[in-house]
Design an enzyme around this catalytic site. Structure first.
Site, PDB file in Angstrom:
ATOM      1  N   CYS A 260       0.575  -0.818   0.112  1.00  0.00           N
ATOM      2  CA  CYS A 260       0.014   0.052  -0.349  1.00  0.00           C
ATOM      3  C   CYS A 260       0.482   1.069   0.056  1.00  0.00           C
ATOM      4  O   CYS A 260       1.903   1.679   0.587  1.00  0.00           O
ATOM      5  CB  CYS A 260      -1.189   0.198   0.988  1.00  0.00           C
ATOM      6  SG  CYS A 260      -1.858  -1.259   1.429  1.00  0.00           S
TER       7      CYS A 260
ATOM      8  N   CYS B 132      -3.141   4.935   3.257  1.00  0.00           N
ATOM      9  CA  CYS B 132      -3.659   3.611   2.780  1.00  0.00           C
ATOM     10  C   CYS B 132      -4.704   3.874   3.357  1.00  0.00           C
ATOM     11  O   CYS B 132      -4.242   3.861   5.017  1.00  0.00           O
ATOM     12  CB  CYS B 132      -3.346   2.341   2.733  1.00  0.00           C
ATOM     13  SG  CYS B 132      -5.042   0.958   2.704  1.00  0.00           S
TER      14      CYS B 132
ATOM     15  N   CYS C  25      -2.624  -2.933  -3.852  1.00  0.00           N
ATOM     16  CA  CYS C  25      -3.973  -2.764  -2.384  1.00  0.00           C
ATOM     17  C   CYS C  25      -5.244  -2.182  -3.966  1.00  0.00           C
ATOM     18  O   CYS C  25      -4.507  -1.197  -4.253  1.00  0.00           O
ATOM     19  CB  CYS C  25      -3.408  -1.483  -1.813  1.00  0.00           C
ATOM     20  SG  CYS C  25      -4.727  -1.570  -0.786  1.00  0.00           S
TER      21      CYS C  25
ATOM     22  N   CYS D 164      -6.088   1.471  -2.635  1.00  0.00           N
ATOM     23  CA  CYS D 164      -5.184   2.970  -2.259  1.00  0.00           C
ATOM     24  C   CYS D 164      -4.768   2.909  -3.764  1.00  0.00           C
ATOM     25  O   CYS D 164      -3.495   4.052  -3.832  1.00  0.00           O
ATOM     26  CB  CYS D 164      -4.572   2.832  -0.584  1.00  0.00           C
ATOM     27  SG  CYS D 164      -3.016   1.433  -1.032  1.00  0.00           S
TER      28      CYS D 164
END
Length: 566
Positions: A33, A37, A64, A67
């Site tokens: 991430c 995030c 991810c 994000c």
């Protein structure tokens, strides 16, 4: 930020200032991430940190979906650094590995492929192939979610060598098939695909200056930036310099669209970038990580549309627009440094997020700068030697001529000399150029000189550490102007200091100062005064010219529109 505990504090605070500076991965979920995030913060014992998205991918982590860490702004560190790694990262971002391979990258850098691999892996945890692969994967995701291209055509447009390589990469990085990624775009992706279906040659609207944004065409993109962004100022800067035929700005101040043609590796394109009406969102900086620079917004994006004759140029076109609009800058670091300088502190506080515009085409900017004069002079050159578009689009009618097309043109000798040096490779202005060597080569050309060379180093080469003209690298290092207010105190953000001084009228606009002309270095200097030419006045254009240079400013005053009402 080198300490893992400090990085974890940034993750806990969801601090968007560090998006793109590092990435974190969670071993229990297998995803990586960005620091901001919004998901629940994982336990420290389960977190690993990586300097690049490619390093996280190489370690087996997937991006991810919440994000989208692959879409963060690039690290400002690569703009500052002049070493092998910094130059390599700029070239990889420009697509050199996809076009020329690792061998081509190494040749441009002047090192062996083994040395390039070793240096990148040591600092970033991934070699040039992995870094280019991460770039291709991001391009593929954008195309999947914004166009209706068949997957087979899309894979090659993103730079993959085979369909199998494309499918394997998408599954590995995004934990899904290409079809699943496309379906995840939902209605927004369908609308985007509908607008993109018009194709590269479709018109974008009426030819009048009040073109509507309600029915854009092309590949829709969001060009992310971090921190506050002084959009009005950068659109002013570009509007006053726009060369008719290659560039135009439509709409009223505060709602403008900047448009320009692009000469690219595989074809050409038209880019449109919208001026945001205002901050998209605001929030208080996280407790415990507040610094003087952490004011204003936590980032946002510029709406952009690209229409390309060959989609293989997508990522290169995006990178050039990012450089033009200075979207990878770190305004927090700039404010922290320049805000401590007595002369600049109030200026920085007044205009947080002021950027240093780069160039969509460094060679074009060099030609325009050495040509000098108002934009109409470059427009006359364009009409004679530029390549007409197959279908004119509003005020966009030509591609700017390449230097090789001007070597035999009826132009002034300084411009012909510059074009010859660019065409035969004696002088290079690409993203990975050795900036010091290029500045020296430019300054040695007839009719150029140190001031213009410094201006081109700042804009064409995107160097944020250029605050004054210099006759030697020792002066560039700041030894010529010590003290708490001089150029040495601006480093490595001298370019932003110059833009603040231009904007405030404390320096002649469009002209790079000598170290002794910087305001604030002498006790007698007041508002509008520059020590050196004489007390109480700004230097004349002839006084601001360097040895061998024209007395005219390289380009029009950069903020001529600043005083106009909305």
């Amino acid at each position: 930020m080198r300490d893992d505990e400090a990085r974890y504090e940034a993750v806990t605070s969801r601090d968007a200032r560090f998006d793109g500076e590092f990435f974190f991965a969670v071993v229990t979920t297998g995803i990586y991430c960005r620091p901001s995030c919004p998901a629940v913060t994982p336990k420290r014992v389960n977190v690993r940190f990586y300097p690049s998205a490619a390093a996280a991918q190489a370690a087996g982590f997937r991006a991810c979906r919440r994000c989208r860490p692959d879409a963060v702004p690039g690290s400002a560190e690569w703009n500052v650094r002049a070493d092998l790694v910094g130059r390599a990262m700029r070239l990889i971002g420009d697509g050199v590995v996809d076009r020329e391979g690792v061998g081509g990258l190494a040749r441009r850098l002047g090192y062996s492929p083994r040395q390039v691999q070793r240096q990148l892996t040591a600092e970033l945890g991934a070699g040039p192939v992995a870094l280019a692969r991460a770039r291709r994967a991001h391009t593929a995701r954008v195309l999947l979610q914004t166009t209706a291209l068949p997957v087979t055509e899309l894979a090659f447009a993103a730079g993959f060598a085979s369909i199998r390589q494309f499918n394997d990469t998408i599954r590995e990085i995004y934990a899904g098939t290409p079809s699943e990624l496309r379906a995840a775009a939902g209605n927004g992706g369908a609308a985007a695909r509908h607008t993109a279906a018009a194709g590269p040659g479709a018109a974008t609207g009426p030819e009048s200056g009040s073109a509507s944004r309600s029915a854009p065409t092309g590949i829709p993109l969001r060009l992310a930036y971090r921190g506050p962004y002084a959009a009005a100022e950068i659109f002013d800067f570009l509007q006053v310099r726009a060369v008719p035929g290659v560039e135009e700005t439509r709409g009223p101040r505060g709602g403008r669209t900047y448009r320009r043609t692009l000469r690219l590796t595989h074809g050409s394109g038209i880019a449109e970038v919208d001026e945001p009406a205002g901050p998209r969102r605001r929030r208080r900086p996280p407790a415990g990580l507040v610094c003087p620079a952490a004011r204003g917004t936590d980032g946002g994006w510029l709406e952009c549309r690209l229409r390309l004759t060959d989609l293989r140029d997508l990522s290169t076109a995006v990178q050039r627009l990012r450089r033009l609009f200075d979207l990878d800058a770190d305004p927090y670091a700039v404010t922290e440094r320049l805000g401590a300088v007595p002369l600049l502190g109030p200026l920085v506080a007044e205009r947080p997020g002021l950027r240093s515009p780069g160039a969509a085409d460094p060679e074009e900017l060099a030609v325009r700068t050495v040509l000098g004069g108002p934009p109409g002079r470059a427009a006359a050159l364009l009409r004679t030697y530029g390549k007409p578009l197959d279908v004119p689009d509003g005020g966009l009618t030509h591609l700017f001529p390449a230097p090789g097309e001007l070597t035999g043109a009826e132009v002034a000798e300084p411009l012909r000399t510059l074009c010859t040096a660019l065409a035969d490779g004696t002088l290079t202005l690409d993203a990975g150029t050795d900036r010091s060597a290029a500045e020296r080569a430019l300054a040695a050309l007839p009719g150029v000189g140190p001031r213009t060379a410094a201006y081109l180093r700042m804009r064409a080469l995107g160097d944020p550490d250029v605050g004054t003209a210099a006759e030697a690298d020792t002066e560039r290092g700041g030894t010529a102007s010590p003290g708490p207010a001089g150029p040495a105190a601006w480093r490595p953000w001298g370019a932003y200091a110059v833009h603040h001084l231009w904007r405030a009228g404390l320096l002649p606009t469009g002209v790079m100062p000598w170290p002794g002309e910087v305001p604030g270095l002498g006790e007698a200097a007041g508002p509008g005064e520059i020590p050196g030419p004489g007390p109480g006045r700004l230097p004349t254009p002839r006084e601001t010219s360097g040895p061998g240079e024209s007395s005219a400013a390289p380009e029009p005053p950069p903020y001529a529109l600043a005083g106009r009402a909305g």
